[in-house]
Design a protein around this motif. Sequence first.
Motif, PDB file in Angstrom:
ATOM      1  N   ASP A  49      38.097  38.112  46.490  1.00 51.01           N
ATOM      2  CA  ASP A  49      36.758  37.572  46.670  1.00 51.01           C
ATOM      3  C   ASP A  49      36.333  36.920  45.357  1.00 51.01           C
ATOM      4  O   ASP A  49      37.081  36.123  44.793  1.00 51.01           O
ATOM      5  CB  ASP A  49      35.806  38.676  47.148  1.00 51.01           C
ATOM      6  N   TRP A  50      35.148  37.245  44.829  1.00 51.89           N
ATOM      7  CA  TRP A  50      34.712  36.644  43.565  1.00 51.89           C
ATOM      8  C   TRP A  50      35.598  37.074  42.402  1.00 51.89           C
ATOM      9  O   TRP A  50      35.772  36.326  41.433  1.00 51.89           O
ATOM     10  CB  TRP A  50      33.257  37.013  43.275  1.00 51.89           C
ATOM     11  N   GLY A  51      36.178  38.249  42.489  1.00 48.31           N
ATOM     12  CA  GLY A  51      37.078  38.710  41.438  1.00 48.31           C
ATOM     13  C   GLY A  51      38.326  37.856  41.308  1.00 48.31           C
ATOM     14  O   GLY A  51      38.926  37.783  40.238  1.00 48.31           O
ATOM     15  N   ALA A  52      38.711  37.180  42.400  1.00 44.32           N
ATOM     16  CA  ALA A  52      39.866  36.289  42.339  1.00 44.32           C
ATOM     17  C   ALA A  52      39.604  35.132  41.378  1.00 44.32           C
ATOM     18  O   ALA A  52      40.505  34.702  40.655  1.00 44.32           O
ATOM     19  CB  ALA A  52      40.213  35.764  43.728  1.00 44.32           C
ATOM     20  N   LEU A  53      38.384  34.623  41.374  1.00 50.29           N
ATOM     21  CA  LEU A  53      38.035  33.530  40.455  1.00 50.29           C
ATOM     22  C   LEU A  53      38.161  33.989  39.005  1.00 50.29           C
ATOM     23  O   LEU A  53      38.651  33.251  38.150  1.00 50.29           O
ATOM     24  CB  LEU A  53      36.609  33.047  40.718  1.00 50.29           C
ATOM     25  N   ILE A  54      37.730  35.207  38.743  1.00 46.90           N
ATOM     26  CA  ILE A  54      37.803  35.745  37.380  1.00 46.90           C
ATOM     27  C   ILE A  54      39.249  35.987  36.981  1.00 46.90           C
ATOM     28  O   ILE A  54      39.672  35.632  35.884  1.00 46.90           O
ATOM     29  CB  ILE A  54      36.963  37.024  37.282  1.00 46.90           C
ATOM     30  N   THR A  55      40.025  36.552  37.893  1.00 41.48           N
ATOM     31  CA  THR A  55      41.446  36.798  37.617  1.00 41.48           C
ATOM     32  C   THR A  55      42.183  35.495  37.332  1.00 41.48           C
ATOM     33  O   THR A  55      42.993  35.414  36.409  1.00 41.48           O
ATOM     34  CB  THR A  55      42.094  37.541  38.798  1.00 41.48           C
ATOM     35  N   GLU A  56      41.896  34.465  38.111  1.00 37.77           N
ATOM     36  CA  GLU A  56      42.543  33.170  37.880  1.00 37.77           C
ATOM     37  C   GLU A  56      42.143  32.587  36.525  1.00 37.77           C
ATOM     38  O   GLU A  56      42.970  32.000  35.830  1.00 37.77           O
ATOM     39  CB  GLU A  56      42.210  32.210  39.014  1.00 37.77           C
ATOM     40  N   GLN A  57      40.889  32.763  36.131  1.00 39.03           N
ATOM     41  CA  GLN A  57      40.467  32.287  34.813  1.00 39.03           C
ATOM     42  C   GLN A  57      41.176  33.046  33.705  1.00 39.03           C
ATOM     43  O   GLN A  57      41.570  32.461  32.693  1.00 39.03           O
ATOM     44  CB  GLN A  57      38.947  32.402  34.655  1.00 39.03           C
ATOM     45  N   MET A  58      41.359  34.338  33.894  1.00 37.79           N
ATOM     46  CA  MET A  58      42.108  35.123  32.901  1.00 37.79           C
ATOM     47  C   MET A  58      43.525  34.574  32.772  1.00 37.79           C
ATOM     48  O   MET A  58      44.042  34.437  31.658  1.00 37.79           O
ATOM     49  CB  MET A  58      42.144  36.600  33.290  1.00 37.79           C
ATOM     50  N   ALA A  59      44.135  34.234  33.889  1.00 38.65           N
ATOM     51  CA  ALA A  59      45.499  33.689  33.855  1.00 38.65           C
ATOM     52  C   ALA A  59      45.526  32.349  33.138  1.00 38.65           C
ATOM     53  O   ALA A  59      46.445  32.068  32.366  1.00 38.65           O
ATOM     54  CB  ALA A  59      46.041  33.552  35.270  1.00 38.65           C
TER      55      ALA A  59
END
Length: 84
Positions: A49-59
């Motif tokens: 969900d919204w955490g996917a956007l954050i995880t992708e930014q971390m990557a």
Amino acid sequence: FDVVIPSMPGYGFSGKPTQTGWDPIRIAKAWTVLMKRLGYNRFVAQGGDWGALITEQMALMAPPELIAIHTNMPATIPPEIVKA
């Protein structure tokens, strides 16, 4: 292994931020700092969900401590939807 589950600012167990600008990029930076402050020199990130956007930014930031990510909601959108 340990599981660290941070809440996004203003959600879950986190208080409402006193400043604006807590977008996925800023949260990703904060979570990377959090993991370092907790003493992790290697970690993975998972988001949905919204955490996917954050995880992708971390990557995309690719801190050396981040060794892998997993997302169950990739941010891919078919071209015909983007045009709409």
